[in-house]
Design an enzyme around this catalytic site. Structure first.
Site, PDB file in Angstrom:
ATOM      1  N   HIS A  13       0.813  -1.224   0.000  1.00 14.03           N
ATOM      2  CA  HIS A  13       0.000   0.000   0.000  1.00 14.03           C
ATOM      3  C   HIS A  13       0.846   1.274   0.000  1.00 14.03           C
ATOM      4  O   HIS A  13       0.589   2.191  -0.773  1.00 14.03           O
ATOM      5  CB  HIS A  13      -0.945   0.017   1.208  1.00 14.03           C
ATOM      6  CG  HIS A  13      -1.926  -1.095   1.197  1.00 14.03           C
ATOM      7  ND1 HIS A  13      -1.685  -2.302   1.814  1.00 14.03           N
ATOM      8  CD2 HIS A  13      -3.149  -1.193   0.624  1.00 14.03           C
ATOM      9  CE1 HIS A  13      -2.727  -3.096   1.628  1.00 14.03           C
ATOM     10  NE2 HIS A  13      -3.621  -2.454   0.907  1.00 14.03           N
ATOM     11  N   GLU A  85       1.753  -1.250   7.867  1.00 12.30           N
ATOM     12  CA  GLU A  85       2.958  -1.319   7.036  1.00 12.30           C
ATOM     13  C   GLU A  85       4.130  -0.606   7.706  1.00 12.30           C
ATOM     14  O   GLU A  85       5.263  -1.088   7.655  1.00 12.30           O
ATOM     15  CB  GLU A  85       2.665  -0.778   5.626  1.00 12.30           C
ATOM     16  CG  GLU A  85       1.691  -1.695   4.894  1.00 12.30           C
ATOM     17  CD  GLU A  85       1.650  -1.515   3.388  1.00 12.30           C
ATOM     18  OE1 GLU A  85       2.297  -0.592   2.857  1.00 12.30           O
ATOM     19  OE2 GLU A  85       0.954  -2.322   2.727  1.00 12.30           O
ATOM     20  N   ARG A 173     -23.218  17.491  11.505  1.00  8.41           N
ATOM     21  CA  ARG A 173     -23.262  18.606  10.553  1.00  8.41           C
ATOM     22  C   ARG A 173     -24.551  18.481   9.748  1.00  8.41           C
ATOM     23  O   ARG A 173     -24.859  17.409   9.233  1.00  8.41           O
ATOM     24  CB  ARG A 173     -22.081  18.534   9.590  1.00  8.41           C
ATOM     25  CG  ARG A 173     -20.815  19.208  10.066  1.00  8.41           C
ATOM     26  CD  ARG A 173     -19.817  19.298   8.904  1.00  8.41           C
ATOM     27  NE  ARG A 173     -18.760  20.235   9.200  1.00  8.41           N
ATOM     28  CZ  ARG A 173     -17.642  19.891   9.835  1.00  8.41           C
ATOM     29  NH1 ARG A 173     -17.447  18.640  10.211  1.00  8.41           N
ATOM     30  NH2 ARG A 173     -16.722  20.813  10.087  1.00  8.41           N
ATOM     31  N   ARG A 228     -16.993  24.966  15.580  1.00 11.38           N
ATOM     32  CA  ARG A 228     -18.339  24.436  15.453  1.00 11.38           C
ATOM     33  C   ARG A 228     -19.352  25.092  16.380  1.00 11.38           C
ATOM     34  O   ARG A 228     -20.546  24.937  16.183  1.00 11.38           O
ATOM     35  CB  ARG A 228     -18.292  22.920  15.658  1.00 11.38           C
ATOM     36  CG  ARG A 228     -17.535  22.149  14.574  1.00 11.38           C
ATOM     37  CD  ARG A 228     -18.274  22.230  13.247  1.00 11.38           C
ATOM     38  NE  ARG A 228     -19.664  21.885  13.419  1.00 11.38           N
ATOM     39  CZ  ARG A 228     -20.134  20.645  13.538  1.00 11.38           C
ATOM     40  NH1 ARG A 228     -19.308  19.625  13.450  1.00 11.38           N
ATOM     41  NH2 ARG A 228     -21.425  20.416  13.708  1.00 11.38           N
TER      42      ARG A 228
HETATM   43  N1  URA Z   1     -11.664  17.639  10.233  1.00  9.00           N
HETATM   44  C1  URA Z   1     -12.800  17.095  10.697  1.00  9.00           C
HETATM   45  O1  URA Z   1     -12.938  15.873  10.752  1.00  9.00           O
HETATM   46  N2  URA Z   1     -13.778  17.919  11.108  1.00  9.00           N
HETATM   47  C2  URA Z   1     -13.675  19.263  11.038  1.00  9.00           C
HETATM   48  O2  URA Z   1     -14.620  19.966  11.400  1.00  9.00           O
HETATM   49  C3  URA Z   1     -12.483  19.818  10.542  1.00  9.00           C
HETATM   50  C4  URA Z   1     -11.480  18.975  10.142  1.00  9.00           C
END
Ligand code: URA
Length: 262
Positions: A13, A85, A173, A228
Site C-alpha cells: 500500500h 505497514e 453537521r 463548530r
Molecule cells: N476535520 C474534521 O474531521 N472535522 C472538522 O470539522 C475539521 C477537520
C-alpha cells in the site's frame, strides 16, 4: 517481535521499503497527501520517497536522524493500513498531525489541540481491540508536544477528540446533501460538549488503538480549522496556514527535544 519486512521488500500500500526509510523509527502522519512535503520541509532537509493511493511519503532529517512523513488518507481504514505497514518497516513512534473542528467556545480557529484521548466513534479500532479498550496516546510523546507548545507560547489545549467515521452525520453537521442527521447523532455535539470533549476529527482513535495493538507509541495533535460553536464551515486558507505553522513548530521542537534525549 513482529513480522518485519526484509530491507528490500516494497510494501503493497505505501510502496515503501526499509531501505528507503534509512533506519527511520519515527513517523509523522498527516491525513492529507498534499501536506506531506510542507510538513517534512518544516522539519529539515527532505527527500521525496513515493506516492501511491493516499500514501505520499518523504524522509526529513531532524538532528541528523531520518524521520518519515507519510500521509494516512482520511479516516480509520486507510490509517490502520498505513500503521500496519509502518510497523513492518520498523517504525516505533508516530505522531498524527491533522486538522479538526473545535466544539468548545474557548478553542479558537488556529489553536492547536494535543490529544489525551479519543472517543471511538468509528469502526476501524474495533478490529484491533474491543470497544471497552481506551484510545489513549503515549504519555511521554504527548508530554513532549505539550512542552514544545508551552515553551514557544503557541495557543493550545490538551483535549479529548471525537474520532468520527463521517465528516457530516457523525460530527452532527447539517450542511450535507440531504441535511438529514440520524436521530442517534441529533444532539450528540451537545452531549460531547457536556462531557468536556474538545474537538471532532477522523483518525486519532484508529491511530491510538491500532498503534497500541502493534506495539507502537503514538501521539496526536490537530489545528482547529472549524469552530463548530459558531459555524459548520471550514475556515479560510489563512486560518489553515496559521494552524499549520503552529502545529509544525510544535512537532519540530518536540522532535528535536526527543532526539536530543536519545
Ligand atoms: N476535520 C474534521 O474531521 N472535522 C472538522 O470539522 C475539521 C477537520
Amino acid at each position: 517481535m513482529g513480522n518485519y519486512s526484509k530491507p528490500e521488500d516494497i510494501l503493497y500500500h505505501t510502496q515503501l521499503s526499509r531501505n528507503m526509510l534509512m533506519g527511520a523509527e519515527i513517523a509523522l502522519l498527516p491525513g492529507d497527501p498534499g501536506r506531506v512535503a510542507s510538513l517534512a520541509e518544516a522539519m529539515g532537509p527532505t527527500v521525496e520517497l513515493t506516492s501511491h493511493r493516499e500514501y505520499t511519503s518523504c524522509l526529513a532529517q531532524v538532528r541528523d536522524q531520518p524521520v518519515l512523513v507519510c500521509s494516512t488518507g482520511m479516516g480509520g481504514p486507510s490509517t490502520a493500513i498505513c500503521l500496519e505497514e509502518l510497523a513492518r518497516l520498523g517504525i516505533t513512534r508516530v505522531i498524527r498531525v491533522g486538522t479538526t473542528g473545535s466544539i468548545q467556545d474557548n478553542l479558537n480557529l488556529g489553536d492547536v489541540v494535543i490529544m489525551k484521548g479519543a472517543v471511538r466513534l468509528e469502526g476501524t479500532s474495533t478490529h484491533y481491540a474491543p470497544i471497552e479498550f481506551p484510545a489513549v496516546p503515549d504519555l511521554e510523546l504527548t508530554q513532549l508536544l505539550v512542552y514544545s507548545a508551552e515553551i514557544q507560547h503557541i495557543p493550545y489545549q490538551v483535549g479529548i477528540c471525537v474520532s468520527s467515521d463521517t465528516f457530516w452525520p457523525g460530527q452532527e453537521r447539517y450542511d450535507s446533501f440531504t441535511g438529514y442527521v440520524l436521530r442517534r447523532f441529533q444532539g450528540s455535539m451537545r452531549e460531547w460538549q457536556q462531557l468536556g470533549v474538545t474537538n471532532y476529527e477522523m483518525e486519532t482513535a484508529a491511530v491510538f488503538v491500532t498503534a497500541q495493538a502493534l506495539g507502537i507509541r503514538a501521539a496526536s495533535l490537530c489545528g482547529v480549522v472549524a469552530k463548530r460553536t459558531e459555524s459548520e464551515e471550514i475556515a479560510s486558507p489563512d486560518v489553515y496556514k496559521m494552524a499549520e505553522d503552529r502545529f509544525q513548530r510544535i512537532v519540530k521542537r518536540g522532535l528535536e527535544e526527543l532526539l536530543a534525549r536519545e
